[in-house]
Design a protein around this motif. Structure first.
Motif, short mmCIF file in Angstrom:
data_model
loop_
_atom_site.label_atom_id
_atom_site.label_comp_id
_atom_site.label_asym_id
_atom_site.label_seq_id
_atom_site.Cartn_x
_atom_site.Cartn_y
_atom_site.Cartn_z
N ARG A 148 1.01 -0.97 0.13
CA ARG A 148 0.22 -0.07 0.29
C ARG A 148 0.53 1.31 -0.05
N ASP A 149 0.81 2.10 -0.85
CA ASP A 149 1.21 3.67 -0.78
C ASP A 149 2.43 4.00 -0.55
N PRO A 150 3.53 3.03 -1.00
CA PRO A 150 4.81 3.37 -0.60
C PRO A 150 5.60 4.34 -1.19
N GLU A 151 6.94 4.65 -0.62
CA GLU A 151 7.19 6.16 -0.64
C GLU A 151 8.09 5.61 -2.22
N PRO A 152 8.14 6.38 -3.21
CA PRO A 152 9.22 5.88 -4.25
C PRO A 152 10.38 5.06 -4.11
N HIS A 153 10.80 4.43 -5.04
CA HIS A 153 11.79 3.35 -4.88
C HIS A 153 12.71 3.61 -6.07
N PRO A 154 14.11 4.09 -6.37
CA PRO A 154 14.53 3.68 -7.91
C PRO A 154 14.92 2.54 -7.76
N ASP A 155 14.82 1.21 -7.16
CA ASP A 155 14.98 -0.37 -7.49
C ASP A 155 14.24 -0.91 -7.87
N LEU A 156 12.71 -0.03 -7.93
CA LEU A 156 11.29 -0.75 -8.28
C LEU A 156 11.01 -0.33 -8.66
N VAL A 157 9.74 -1.16 -9.46
CA VAL A 157 8.45 -0.72 -10.46
C VAL A 157 7.41 -0.73 -9.70
N ALA A 158 6.31 0.27 -9.49
CA ALA A 158 5.45 0.12 -9.15
C ALA A 158 4.14 0.56 -10.46
N ARG A 159 3.03 -0.51 -9.53
CA ARG A 159 1.76 0.06 -10.49
C ARG A 159 0.22 0.03 -10.17
N SER A 160 -0.25 0.49 -9.82
CA SER A 160 -1.28 0.32 -8.85
C SER A 160 -2.33 -0.28 -9.40
N LEU A 161 -3.18 -0.94 -8.25
CA LEU A 161 -3.85 -2.00 -8.19
C LEU A 161 -5.31 -1.19 -8.51
N ARG A 162 -5.28 -1.18 -6.97
CA ARG A 162 -6.98 -0.62 -7.53
C ARG A 162 -7.11 0.57 -5.85
N SER A 163 -7.94 1.49 -5.95
CA SER A 163 -8.44 1.85 -5.26
C SER A 163 -9.17 1.55 -3.48
N GLU A 164 -8.63 1.68 -2.32
CA GLU A 164 -10.04 1.14 -1.94
C GLU A 164 -10.12 1.85 -0.35
N ARG A 165 -11.31 1.85 -0.74
CA ARG A 165 -12.33 2.84 0.46
C ARG A 165 -12.44 2.40 2.13
N LEU A 166 -11.67 2.95 2.87
CA LEU A 166 -11.85 2.29 3.96
C LEU A 166 -12.88 2.60 4.75
N ILE A 167 -13.33 1.41 5.38
CA ILE A 167 -14.21 1.35 6.20
C ILE A 167 -14.77 1.30 8.03
N ALA A 168 -15.16 1.26 8.58
CA ALA A 168 -15.41 1.61 9.94
C ALA A 168 -15.31 -0.19 10.22
N VAL A 169 -14.45 -0.88 10.88
CA VAL A 169 -15.12 -1.80 11.66
C VAL A 169 -15.12 -2.16 13.53
N LEU A 170 -16.23 -1.87 13.64
CA LEU A 170 -16.77 -2.13 14.81
C LEU A 170 -17.18 -3.26 15.51
N PRO A 171 -16.97 -3.78 17.02
CA PRO A 171 -17.75 -4.57 17.70
C PRO A 171 -19.27 -4.74 17.59
N ALA A 172 -19.58 -6.23 17.10
CA ALA A 172 -21.08 -5.84 16.70
C ALA A 172 -22.02 -5.45 17.78
N ASP A 173 -21.86 -4.70 19.10
CA ASP A 173 -22.46 -4.88 20.15
C ASP A 173 -22.75 -3.16 20.45
N HIS A 174 -21.45 -2.58 19.50
CA HIS A 174 -21.77 -0.90 19.00
C HIS A 174 -22.67 -0.06 19.40
N PRO A 175 -22.86 0.92 19.40
CA PRO A 175 -24.10 1.86 18.98
C PRO A 175 -24.03 1.79 18.17
N ALA A 176 -22.70 2.19 17.40
CA ALA A 176 -23.02 2.68 15.87
C ALA A 176 -23.01 1.02 14.68
N ALA A 177 -22.88 0.07 15.13
CA ALA A 177 -23.14 -0.92 14.36
C ALA A 177 -24.86 -1.05 14.25
#
Length: 295
Positions: A148-177
Motif C-alpha cells: 500500500r502507498d509506498p514511497e517511490p524507490h529507484p530500484d522498484l517499479v510500482a503499478r496501482s492495482l486499485r483504490s480502496e475506500r476505508l470502512i469502519a470495523v466495529l464491535p457487533a454490539d457497538h451502538p453505531a453497528a
C-alpha cells in the motif's frame, strides 16, 4: 556420443532398416550409415549387424537401445522445461501480500496461476506490512509484492492495482453497528485499533488522516501488527478500526463492517517488482495479477 548419432541409431534399431530410418529422419541413407559408424567408433563396439536384407542389434546394441531411449527422452524433457521457463510458463515465484489483500486478492491470484501457469511454483506470504514487504523485495527474498502507498524507490517499479475506500470495523454490539452507514465523527470517543506507527505501516497515517478530516484525533490508539489480530481485537471490544473495504472478506463473529458516510478516505493497493527483474515467470505472474484485479 553425438545426440544426432544416438537418434539415428534408435531409428535404425526400431525399424530394422537403414532406408526406413533415413525416410523417417529425412536424410540420405549414406548419412545414416556414416552416423552409425561414427557412433560405433566413439563407443568402441559394434551395435548393429548388417546384411543385404536385414539389420539386427548386437548384444552391445541391445544394451545401448534402452539407455538411448532414456537419454533422448530426458533431453527432450529438458528442452521443454527450458522453453517453458523462457516463456514464463515455468519457474518459482515468491509473493508477499499486505493484510487485507491476503484475504481478498491472494486466493484469486493463487487459483489463476494454478489454472493458467500450472508449471509455476508460487510461494505465498500473507499478513505482512508494506515496509517489511519492500525490504523482502529489495533483499530478493520476495519477487512480487502487493502493498500500500509506498514511497517511490529507484530500484522498484510500482503499478496501482486499485483504490480502496476505508470502512469502519466495529464491535457487533457497538451502538453505531446498528446503522447501515457510520459517521466517523461519531466514533471520536472510541479507542482506535490500528497498524503500527513510526513508519512500520502505511495504514497508520491513513487512519489518522481520516480522523483528522472528520475533525478529531483518536484519544487512544492500540497498535497491532497483523490484520486478522486487529479485527479480533475489535471483536473483543478493545476499540474500533478503519481498514480498506476488502477486509470484509475476513468473517469473524462479533464484528460489523460499515461504510463511512462523512469521510471518503482511500488507500492505493500497489503491485511492486524490482526494476532489474529478468525472470519470465515473475513477469508472467505480474501480468496475471494485473488482469485479475481489473475484473
Amino acid at each position: 556420443m553425438d545426440l544426432r548419432d544416438l537418434r539415428t541409431f534408435v531409428a535404425v534399431a526400431e525399424r530394422a532398416s537403414f532406408s526406413r530410418a533415413a525416410e523417417q529422419l529425412r536424410i540420405a541413407q549414406p548419412a545414416v550409415s556414416q552416423q552409425i559408424k561414427r557412433l560405433e567408433r566413439d563407443l568402441g563396439a559394434s551395435v548393429l549387424r548388417r546384411s543385404t536384407r536385414h539389420v539386427e542389434l548386437t548384444p552391445a546394441g541391445e544394451q545401448l537401445l534402452g539407455r538411448a531411449r532414456i537419454i533422448l527422452a530426458e533431453v527432450a524433457r529438458a528442452e521443454d522445461e527450458v522453453r517453458l521457463v523462457e516463456a514464463g510458463a515455468s519457474g518459482r515465484v515468491s509473493m508477499g501480500f499486505v493484510g487485507t489483500a491476503t484475504y481478498d486478492l491472494l486466493p484469486k491470484v493463487s487459483r489463476q496461476v494454478r489454472a493458467e501457469l500450472p508449471n509455476v511454483a508460487l510461494e505465498l506470504h500473507g499478513e505482512q506490512l508494506t515496509p517489511a514487504l519492500i525490504d523482502g523485495l529489495l533483499g530478493r527474498e520476495l519477487d512480487l509484492v502487493v502493498g500500500r502507498d509506498p514511497e517511490p524507490h529507484p530500484d522498484l517499479v510500482a503499478r496501482s492495482l486499485r483504490s480502496e475506500r476505508l470502512i469502519a470495523v466495529l464491535p457487533a454490539d457497538h451502538p453505531a453497528a446498528a446503522r447501515k452507514t457510520v459517521r466517523l465523527s461519531a466514533l471520536r470517543d472510541s479507542a482506535f485499533v490500528t497498524h503500527p506507527s513510526r513508519h512500520r505501516s502505511v495504514m497508520y497515517s491513513a487512519v489518522l488522516a481520516a480522523c483528522q478530516s472528520a475533525g478529531f484525533t483518536p484519544r487512544e490508539v492500540v497498535e497491532v501488527g497483523e490484520t486478522a489480530t486487529l479485527v479480533a481485537f475489535v471483536a473483543a471490544g478493545i476499540g474500533v478500526a478503519l481498514l480498506p473495504a476488502p477486509v470484509a472478506s475476513l468473517t469473524l463473529d462479533g464484528v460489523a463492517y460499515r461504510p463511512l458516510s462523512d469521510v471518503d478516505q482511500r488507500t492505493e493497493l500497489i503491485l511492486l517488482t524490482r526494476r532489474d527483474e529478468t525472470s519470465s515467470a515473475v513477469h508472467a505472474v505480474r501480468s496475471l495479477i494485473g488482469s485479475e484485479t481489473g475484473r
